[in-house]
Design a protein around this motif. Structure first.
Motif, PDB file in Angstrom:
ATOM      1  N   LEU A  26       0.870  -1.306  -0.192  1.00 41.30           N
ATOM      2  CA  LEU A  26       0.109   0.145  -0.022  1.00 41.30           C
ATOM      3  C   LEU A  26       0.773   1.217   0.023  1.00 41.30           C
ATOM      4  N   VAL A  27       0.633   2.323  -0.888  1.00 40.41           N
ATOM      5  CA  VAL A  27       1.363   3.471  -0.962  1.00 40.41           C
ATOM      6  C   VAL A  27       0.850   4.277   0.134  1.00 40.41           C
ATOM      7  N   ASN A  28       1.998   5.080   0.763  1.00 43.23           N
ATOM      8  CA  ASN A  28       1.442   5.924   1.782  1.00 43.23           C
ATOM      9  C   ASN A  28       1.905   7.336   1.569  1.00 43.23           C
ATOM     10  N   ALA A  29       1.005   8.307   1.768  1.00 39.00           N
ATOM     11  CA  ALA A  29       1.288   9.626   1.446  1.00 39.00           C
ATOM     12  C   ALA A  29       2.042  10.270   2.657  1.00 39.00           C
ATOM     13  N   GLU A  30       3.347  10.684   2.260  1.00 34.56           N
ATOM     14  CA  GLU A  30       4.262  11.360   3.237  1.00 34.56           C
ATOM     15  C   GLU A  30       4.641  12.748   2.777  1.00 34.56           C
ATOM     16  N   VAL A  31       3.880  13.475   2.799  1.00 36.62           N
ATOM     17  CA  VAL A  31       4.106  14.907   2.300  1.00 36.62           C
ATOM     18  C   VAL A  31       5.200  15.738   3.199  1.00 36.62           C
ATOM     19  N   SER A  32       6.098  16.150   2.537  1.00 36.61           N
ATOM     20  CA  SER A  32       7.431  16.657   3.133  1.00 36.61           C
ATOM     21  C   SER A  32       7.639  18.045   2.786  1.00 36.61           C
ATOM     22  N   ALA A  33       7.134  18.406   1.620  1.00 39.42           N
ATOM     23  CA  ALA A  33       7.511  19.705   0.919  1.00 39.42           C
ATOM     24  C   ALA A  33       6.087  20.500   0.495  1.00 39.42           C
ATOM     25  N   VAL A  34       6.087  21.622   0.730  1.00 37.25           N
ATOM     26  CA  VAL A  34       4.871  22.439   0.302  1.00 37.25           C
ATOM     27  C   VAL A  34       5.024  23.821   0.005  1.00 37.25           C
ATOM     28  N   ALA A  35       4.549  24.495  -0.982  1.00 38.65           N
ATOM     29  CA  ALA A  35       4.873  25.866  -1.144  1.00 38.65           C
ATOM     30  C   ALA A  35       3.568  26.628  -1.644  1.00 38.65           C
ATOM     31  N   ASP A  46       7.964  12.525   0.039  1.00 36.04           N
ATOM     32  CA  ASP A  46       9.007  12.143   0.055  1.00 36.04           C
ATOM     33  C   ASP A  46       9.252  10.439  -0.251  1.00 36.04           C
ATOM     34  N   LYS A  47       8.050  10.083  -0.777  1.00 35.91           N
ATOM     35  CA  LYS A  47       8.107   8.664  -1.143  1.00 35.91           C
ATOM     36  C   LYS A  47       7.389   8.643  -2.580  1.00 35.91           C
ATOM     37  N   PRO A  48       7.806   7.828  -3.630  1.00 39.81           N
ATOM     38  CA  PRO A  48       7.159   7.915  -4.785  1.00 39.81           C
ATOM     39  C   PRO A  48       5.842   7.489  -4.890  1.00 39.81           C
ATOM     40  N   ILE A  49       5.005   8.304  -5.824  1.00 38.90           N
ATOM     41  CA  ILE A  49       3.789   7.723  -6.294  1.00 38.90           C
ATOM     42  C   ILE A  49       3.680   6.964  -7.421  1.00 38.90           C
ATOM     43  N   PRO A  50       3.464   5.722  -7.444  1.00 40.61           N
ATOM     44  CA  PRO A  50       3.526   5.239  -8.746  1.00 40.61           C
ATOM     45  C   PRO A  50       2.230   5.410  -9.760  1.00 40.61           C
ATOM     46  N   GLY A  51       2.689   5.196 -11.080  1.00 44.08           N
ATOM     47  CA  GLY A  51       1.666   5.201 -12.128  1.00 44.08           C
ATOM     48  C   GLY A  51       2.240   6.384 -13.218  1.00 44.08           C
ATOM     49  N   GLU A  52       2.220   6.098 -14.483  1.00 42.83           N
ATOM     50  CA  GLU A  52       2.894   6.913 -15.300  1.00 42.83           C
ATOM     51  C   GLU A  52       2.072   8.331 -15.238  1.00 42.83           C
ATOM     52  N   GLU A  53       0.684   8.230 -15.143  1.00 40.49           N
ATOM     53  CA  GLU A  53       0.118   9.468 -14.935  1.00 40.49           C
ATOM     54  C   GLU A  53       0.327  10.609 -13.838  1.00 40.49           C
ATOM     55  N   ARG A  54       1.162   9.592 -12.521  1.00 35.75           N
ATOM     56  CA  ARG A  54       1.378  10.390 -11.494  1.00 35.75           C
ATOM     57  C   ARG A  54       2.878  10.673 -11.339  1.00 35.75           C
ATOM     58  N   SER A  55       3.071  11.330 -10.115  1.00 32.90           N
ATOM     59  CA  SER A  55       4.601  11.592  -9.550  1.00 32.90           C
ATOM     60  C   SER A  55       4.213  12.112  -8.204  1.00 32.90           C
ATOM     61  N   ALA A  56       5.458  12.091  -7.393  1.00 36.67           N
ATOM     62  CA  ALA A  56       5.485  12.437  -6.071  1.00 36.67           C
ATOM     63  C   ALA A  56       5.186  14.032  -5.793  1.00 36.67           C
ATOM     64  N   CYS A  57       5.221  14.877  -6.951  1.00 34.72           N
ATOM     65  CA  CYS A  57       5.020  16.117  -7.086  1.00 34.72           C
ATOM     66  C   CYS A  57       3.594  16.463  -7.548  1.00 34.72           C
ATOM     67  N   PHE A  58       3.019  17.470  -6.889  1.00 35.49           N
ATOM     68  CA  PHE A  58       1.465  17.778  -7.282  1.00 35.49           C
ATOM     69  C   PHE A  58       1.147  19.270  -6.970  1.00 35.49           C
ATOM     70  N   ALA A  59      -0.046  19.669  -7.596  1.00 29.12           N
ATOM     71  CA  ALA A  59      -0.467  20.925  -7.244  1.00 29.12           C
ATOM     72  C   ALA A  59      -1.894  20.776  -7.005  1.00 29.12           C
ATOM     73  N   GLU A 331      -8.445   7.281  12.349  1.00 34.06           N
ATOM     74  CA  GLU A 331      -7.241   6.963  11.469  1.00 34.06           C
ATOM     75  C   GLU A 331      -7.545   7.488   9.931  1.00 34.06           C
ATOM     76  N   ARG A 332      -6.486   7.935   9.334  1.00 30.83           N
ATOM     77  CA  ARG A 332      -6.592   8.423   7.930  1.00 30.83           C
ATOM     78  C   ARG A 332      -6.290   7.188   7.116  1.00 30.83           C
ATOM     79  N   HIS A 333      -6.685   7.239   5.546  1.00 31.47           N
ATOM     80  CA  HIS A 333      -6.542   6.342   4.626  1.00 31.47           C
ATOM     81  C   HIS A 333      -5.124   6.456   4.318  1.00 31.47           C
ATOM     82  N   ALA A 334      -4.368   5.635   3.850  1.00 30.33           N
ATOM     83  CA  ALA A 334      -3.077   5.851   3.457  1.00 30.33           C
ATOM     84  C   ALA A 334      -2.630   6.910   2.389  1.00 30.33           C
ATOM     85  N   CYS A 335      -3.724   7.081   1.603  1.00 29.72           N
ATOM     86  CA  CYS A 335      -3.552   8.185   0.594  1.00 29.72           C
ATOM     87  C   CYS A 335      -3.719   9.551   0.835  1.00 29.72           C
TER      88      CYS A 335
END
Length: 350
Positions: A26-35, A46-59, A331-335
């Protein structure tokens, strides 16, 4: 005295619930950067988010009602997807560029296998397609900000370290002073101490939109949060943020401790004027409305100034799913990534 009160708390859905990685975990959301760019929150795990249409960076848009994760968009540019273990974002001192740093906490001396953990990226505000690597290795085909890593090595002075803070402030040369926050330093990843150090160098933005350093990387600031009354646990620096509305610097520290078999996570917020920063004076520990030290119940890792009076705090609780006061659920969901929006105010000294 600077006080913070909670305006809003909640969670952001960073990817579909139940998403699993290539190993079936299970992929876990571990947000470490924000602007915040004035319209959107830029966030990274700070962990990869798998999927061709996804990345660890988003807005995602920041609305009057709060973050709108129904319109979340991933940054899938190859350079942005390639970098691993994002730790902090910053806007350039003039607010026209976005800077993103990884942790620089590992490198394979015999190969390029771990170069993805060593990146400082820059792109014009709102134009991630124009992303570039800052201070790259001059050898063709060798990825990563390896020239920058050499400069960090010289300034930090330890074979192992982890970068978790990034901020650009007005400086005496060029376009500003770029600051890196050091959280860990030591001999190896299993032999280190938590620290709160700030190193940096003056920079300028080049004609082609990249960043170049103008002087030697050196230490500008360091302090010991554990020695301050009201700080209950050993901390390390987890984020830096420049506040252009008040010409001050915020420093975020976080802790993850185990006492008698029980896990304690959390963090503290500090602020100081740029004048005090340059004079290396002690920072001020931000308090709650009752005047007690503001202690986050989650591991505070990302910090962004929203406007004249508000801050956005993102939490990276690793595999800990407890929500505490953020939500009525246990508890939160891992996402999901928990967050807090704070209102900052100054009260007269008593």
């Amino acid at each position: 005295m600077t006080r913070a009160s909670i305006l809003q708390q909640g969670t952001i859905h960073c990817f579909p619930a139940g998403l699993r990685d290539a190993k079936g975990e299970l992929v876990n959301a571990e947000v470490s950067a924000v602007a915040f760019d004035g319209e959107r929150l830029l966030m990274a795990s700070d962990k990869p988010i798998p999927g061709e249409e996804r990345s660890a960076c988003f807005a995602l848009p920041m609305t009057d009602a709060g973050p709108d994760d129904s319109k979340l968009a991933y940054y899938t540019q190859p350079l942005i997807k390639q970098a691993v273990k994002y730790e902090d974002f910053a806007l350039s001192a003039d607010g026209r560029h976005v800077l993103a740093t990884t942790g620089f906490d590992r490198l394979d001396a015999d190969s390029n296998a771990l170069n993805d953990y060593n990146h400082l990226l820059i792109w014009p505000l709102g134009k991630p397609d124009d992303v570039q690597v800052v201070d790259p290795d001059p050898r063709d085909g060798v990825e990563g900000s390896l020239e920058l890593r050499g400069k960090l090595n010289g300034a930090i002075g330890f074979p192992y370290y982890k970068i978790e803070g990034l901020a650009a402030i007005p400086g005496e040369r060029g376009d500003g002073l770029l600051l890196f926050g050091v959280r860990e330093q030591g001999q190896a990843h299993d032999d280190f101490e938590y620290v709160s150090r700030v190193i940096g160098a003056h920079y300028q933005i080049t004609a082609n939109g990249n960043l170049e350093f103008l002087d030697e990387m050196r230490e500008f600031y360091a302090f010991d949060p554990d020695s301050v009354d009201g700080v209950r646990f050993e901390c390390g620096l987890s984020s830096l943020e420049y506040d252009p509305y008040h010409a001050r610097l915020y420093l975020l520290t976080s802790f993850e401790n185990e006492v008698d078999g029980e896990e304690y996570i959390g963090g503290y917020l500090w602020q100081m004027s740029l004048e005090d920063f340059r004079a290396r004076r002690a920072p001020e520990l931000v308090t709650n409305p009752e005047g007690q030290p503001l202690e986050f119940e989650h591991k505070a890792e990302g910090l962004a100034v929203l406007d004249h009076d508000r801050l956005f705090v993102a939490y990276d609780n690793d595999r800990n799913l407890e929500l505490g006061s953020v939500d009525e659920r246990d508890e939160r969901h891992a996402c999901e990534a928990p967050y807090t929006i704070l209102e900052i105010s100054a009260s007269p000294a008593s």
